[in-house]
Scaffold this active site. Structure first.
Site, PDB file in Angstrom:
ATOM      1  N   HIS A 304      36.612  39.039  34.210  1.00  0.00           N
ATOM      2  CA  HIS A 304      37.269  38.628  35.449  1.00  0.00           C
ATOM      3  C   HIS A 304      38.028  39.774  36.106  1.00  0.00           C
ATOM      4  O   HIS A 304      38.497  39.629  37.235  1.00  0.00           O
ATOM      5  CB  HIS A 304      38.216  37.460  35.175  1.00  0.00           C
ATOM      6  CG  HIS A 304      37.500  36.219  34.762  1.00  0.00           C
ATOM      7  ND1 HIS A 304      38.150  35.115  34.245  1.00  0.00           N
ATOM      8  CD2 HIS A 304      36.185  35.893  34.781  1.00  0.00           C
ATOM      9  CE1 HIS A 304      37.266  34.174  33.966  1.00  0.00           C
ATOM     10  NE2 HIS A 304      36.059  34.624  34.285  1.00  0.00           N
ATOM     11  N   ASP A 305      38.151  40.883  35.418  1.00  0.00           N
ATOM     12  CA  ASP A 305      38.738  42.078  36.022  1.00  0.00           C
ATOM     13  C   ASP A 305      37.672  42.912  36.724  1.00  0.00           C
ATOM     14  O   ASP A 305      37.976  43.766  37.558  1.00  0.00           O
ATOM     15  CB  ASP A 305      39.418  42.923  34.943  1.00  0.00           C
ATOM     16  CG  ASP A 305      40.352  43.971  35.525  1.00  0.00           C
ATOM     17  OD1 ASP A 305      39.869  44.894  36.202  1.00  0.00           O
ATOM     18  OD2 ASP A 305      41.565  43.870  35.303  1.00  0.00           O
ATOM     19  N   TYR A 383      36.277  48.028  38.717  1.00  0.00           N
ATOM     20  CA  TYR A 383      36.968  48.939  37.811  1.00  0.00           C
ATOM     21  C   TYR A 383      37.867  48.130  36.871  1.00  0.00           C
ATOM     22  O   TYR A 383      38.352  47.053  37.231  1.00  0.00           O
ATOM     23  CB  TYR A 383      37.855  49.927  38.582  1.00  0.00           C
ATOM     24  CG  TYR A 383      37.125  50.861  39.505  1.00  0.00           C
ATOM     25  CD1 TYR A 383      36.618  52.066  39.039  1.00  0.00           C
ATOM     26  CD2 TYR A 383      36.963  50.549  40.857  1.00  0.00           C
ATOM     27  CE1 TYR A 383      35.958  52.939  39.888  1.00  0.00           C
ATOM     28  CE2 TYR A 383      36.294  51.422  41.716  1.00  0.00           C
ATOM     29  CZ  TYR A 383      35.797  52.607  41.216  1.00  0.00           C
ATOM     30  OH  TYR A 383      35.144  53.468  42.059  1.00  0.00           O
ATOM     31  N   ASP A 385      40.957  47.920  36.349  1.00  0.00           N
ATOM     32  CA  ASP A 385      42.189  48.375  36.991  1.00  0.00           C
ATOM     33  C   ASP A 385      43.286  47.313  37.009  1.00  0.00           C
ATOM     34  O   ASP A 385      44.272  47.438  37.732  1.00  0.00           O
ATOM     35  CB  ASP A 385      41.900  48.843  38.420  1.00  0.00           C
ATOM     36  CG  ASP A 385      41.237  47.760  39.264  1.00  0.00           C
ATOM     37  OD1 ASP A 385      41.037  46.644  38.743  1.00  0.00           O
ATOM     38  OD2 ASP A 385      40.916  48.032  40.435  1.00  0.00           O
ATOM     39  N   SER A 387      43.018  44.280  38.169  1.00  0.00           N
ATOM     40  CA  SER A 387      42.977  43.467  39.387  1.00  0.00           C
ATOM     41  C   SER A 387      43.066  41.978  39.067  1.00  0.00           C
ATOM     42  O   SER A 387      43.478  41.185  39.921  1.00  0.00           O
ATOM     43  CB  SER A 387      41.704  43.756  40.184  1.00  0.00           C
ATOM     44  OG  SER A 387      40.541  43.483  39.411  1.00  0.00           O
TER      45      SER A 387
END
Length: 433
Positions: A304-305, A383, A385, A387
Site C-alpha cells: 500500500h506504500d 517509491y 517513501d 506515502s
C-alpha cells in the site's frame, strides 16, 4: 517477539534502506553533482544511455522518452534497455534490441493524418459525453450498488478515488475510444499493429496539455523529496510521479487490442473468474511453520506504500452497479466499464444467499498523450517513501502534520494515551458500529 518475526522485520528494514539508497542513485543519474566534473560524466555517457548506473532509461537517439521497461517500443529503460542494447548499446542499438528480443513480430508503417487524428479525438469526446449521460441517468433513477453492501464500501471507501482520478480517467476513456475508432478507420486487424499507433500529433498534445501540467522545475539541491514523487529522477522528473501509468513487464493483450477484456487464444471468453478462484484456492495446505500474520501485515503495508490502482470513479459520489438485478435486467443501462462475474446457483458460499452475480468494476484508465492500448494509473508514488503514512500530495501531508518538532497531529485520551487523529465523517464505513 518470536525470532522468525524479528528476523523478518530486520530483513524488511534492510530492504527499505537498500531501496532508498537505490532511489537516491536514480535521483542523480545523468546529473552532475557539485563535486563531479563534466569530463567524468562524458565517460559514463559513452558506456550506454545515462551512464553505467542508469538502468532506468536507455538514453541515446533510440530512447526517445524512456517511458517503460520491457516492451518499450521507443527503446526505453529498465530491464528492456539492459537486455536490448545493453549498457554499452543505448540509443539505436537499444531500440533494435528491444524490438528483436521483446517484439517478435514485424513493424508496420501506419500513416495517421491530421484529419484521422481530429476525427478520432472527436469520436472519443462524443463517447465520453455519452458515458456521462448514462451516469446521470443511473444516478437520477437511483440505480446504484446498495448502500452499506460489501461492493458499495469497496468502491466508495476502500478504493475511493481522488478528484484527479475522476478527471484523468475520463480523458483516459476518451483516448481508449479514440484509439478504437482510429483502428477501424485505418482497417487495422492485427492487435500488435495497434502499438504502432502511439502517434503523438499536435492535436493529441493539445488535449493532453489541457489536462496534465508539464514537467516540473526541479531543485536539484532540495533537501527533501517531493510528496508526489516528481523530481526524484532529475533527468526524468515525472518518472515515479503520482497519477502516471504503471510500467509493464509484459505487453498488453486486450481482446480488441485496445481496451476490451482479454480473450482466450481461440477468441472465446476466458473461463469464469469465480470458478477459477474456487479451483485454485479451495485446497488448504498445512499451516506454515516459518510464516506468521506479520508477513501478511507487513507485506500489505509495503504494497500500500507502492501501489494504488483506482477503480473507475462513480458519479456524484455513489457506487456503480453492474449486476442485472440492480439494473432491473435492462442491458442498455450497463456501464461500459462494468465486468460483472456470474455465480452458479450451487456456489459454496454465495449459493446460500441466492446471489447469482458479483459486482465488478474495471480499474480506471490512465490519461496519456498518444493513441494506443489502454493503460492503468498509479494514484500514489511507487517509491518506499512512507506515502501510506503521510500521503502522496502536499495537501494531505500538511493536514496530518503538527508543524512542531517534525511530529504528526495526535489526539490524547483522558488516560494520556496518544492516538492518531479521528475520522470525523460519521457516514464513513469505518465509523460504523
Amino acid at each position: 517477539m518470536r525470532p522468525d518475526c524479528l528476523f523478518f522485520v530486520a530483513s524488511a528494514v534492510v530492504a527499505m534502506v537498500i531501496a532508498d539508497a537505490v532511489a537516491d542513485t536514480e535521483r542523480y543519474q545523468d546529473v552532475d553533482p557539485p563535486h563531479k566534473t563534466p569530463e567524468r560524466r562524458g565517460i559514463e555517457d559513452k558506456e550506454g544511455g545515462g551512464g553505467i548506473g542508469d538502468n532506468g532509461g536507455g538514453g541515446g537517439i533510440g530512447d526517445k522518452e524512456g517511458r517503460r521497461g520491457i516492451g518499450d517500443r521507443e527503446g526505453g529503460g529498465g530491464i528492456g534497455d539492459r537486455e536490448g542494447g545493453g549498457r554499452g548499446g543505448g540509443g539505436n542499438e537499444g531500440e533494435k534490441g528491444n524490438r528483436d528480443n521483446l517484439r517478435q513480430y514485424p513493424t508496420w508503417q501506419l500513416e495517421v493524418t491530421e484529419e484521422d487524428e481530429r476525427a478520432s479525438l472527436q469520436y472519443g469526446l462524443s463517447r465520453g459525453m455519452e458515458k456521462d449521460r448514462l451516469e446521470e441517468h443511473l444516478y437520477a433513477r437511483k440505480l446504484q450498488v446498495e448502500k452499506d453492501s460489501a461492493a458499495y464500501w469497496h468502491q466508495k471507501r476502500f478504493r475511493e478515488p481522488s478528484p484527479r482520478v475522476v478527471e484523468y480517467s475520463r480523458k483516459g476513456y476518451e483516448m481508449d475510444m479514440a484509439t478504437s475508432f482510429l483502428k477501424e478507420r485505418l482497417n487495422i486487424t492485427d492487435k500488435n499493429a495497434i502499438l504502432e499507433l502511439e502517434h503523438s500529433g499536435e492535436l493529441v498534445k493539445e488535449q493532453c496539455d489541457a489536462v496534465r501540467a508539464g514537467p516540473p522545475n526541479c531543485d536539484r539541491f532540495s533537501r527533501y523529496r517531493s510528496a508526489d514523487g516528481t523530481c526524484n529522477n532529475l533527468k526524468n522528473p515525472t518518472w515515479g510521479a503520482t497519477f502516471t501509468p504503471h510500467r509493464r513487464f509484459a505487453g498488453q493483450d486486450y481482446g480488441d487490442g485496445v481496451s476490451s477484456l482479454r480473450k482466450a487464444t481461440a477468441g472465446d471468453a476466458l473461463p469464469n473468474a469465480r470458478l477459477v478462484s474456487l479451483a485454485v484456492s479451495s485446497r488448504p495446505g498445512p499451516p506454515s511453520t516459518s510464516f506468521s500474520y506479520l508477513h501478511l501485515s507487513f507485506g500489505q503495508f509495503l504494497d500500500h506504500d507502492l501501489v494504488l490502482t483506482p477503480l473507475v470513479p462513480a458519479p456524484y459520489g455513489g457506487a456503480i452497479a453492474c449486476c442485472p438485478e440492480a439494473l432491473g435486467g435492462d442491458a442498455s443501462l450497463v456501464h461500459p466499464e462494468c465486468a460483472p462475474i456470474d455465480l452458479l446457483a450451487d456456489d459454496p458460499f454465495y449459493g446460500a444467499f441466492g446471489q447469482t452475480c458479483m459486482e465488478f468494476l474495471r480499474s480506471a484508465p490512465a490519461t496519456r498523450c498518444h493513441f494506443g492500448p489502454r493503460e492503468q494509473m498509479n494514484e500514489i508514488t511507487p517509491y518506499l517513501d512512507g506515502s501510506g503514512i503521510y500521503g502522496s500530495d502536499l495537501q494531505t501531508m500538511d493536514s496530518l502534520r503538527a508543524f512542531r518538532g517534525g511530529k504528526l497531529l495526535l489526539q490524547v485520551t483522558g488516560e494520556g494515551v496518544e492516538l492518531l487523529q479521528p475520522k470525523k465523517d460519521l457516514d464513513d464505513g469505518w465509523n460504523h458500529p
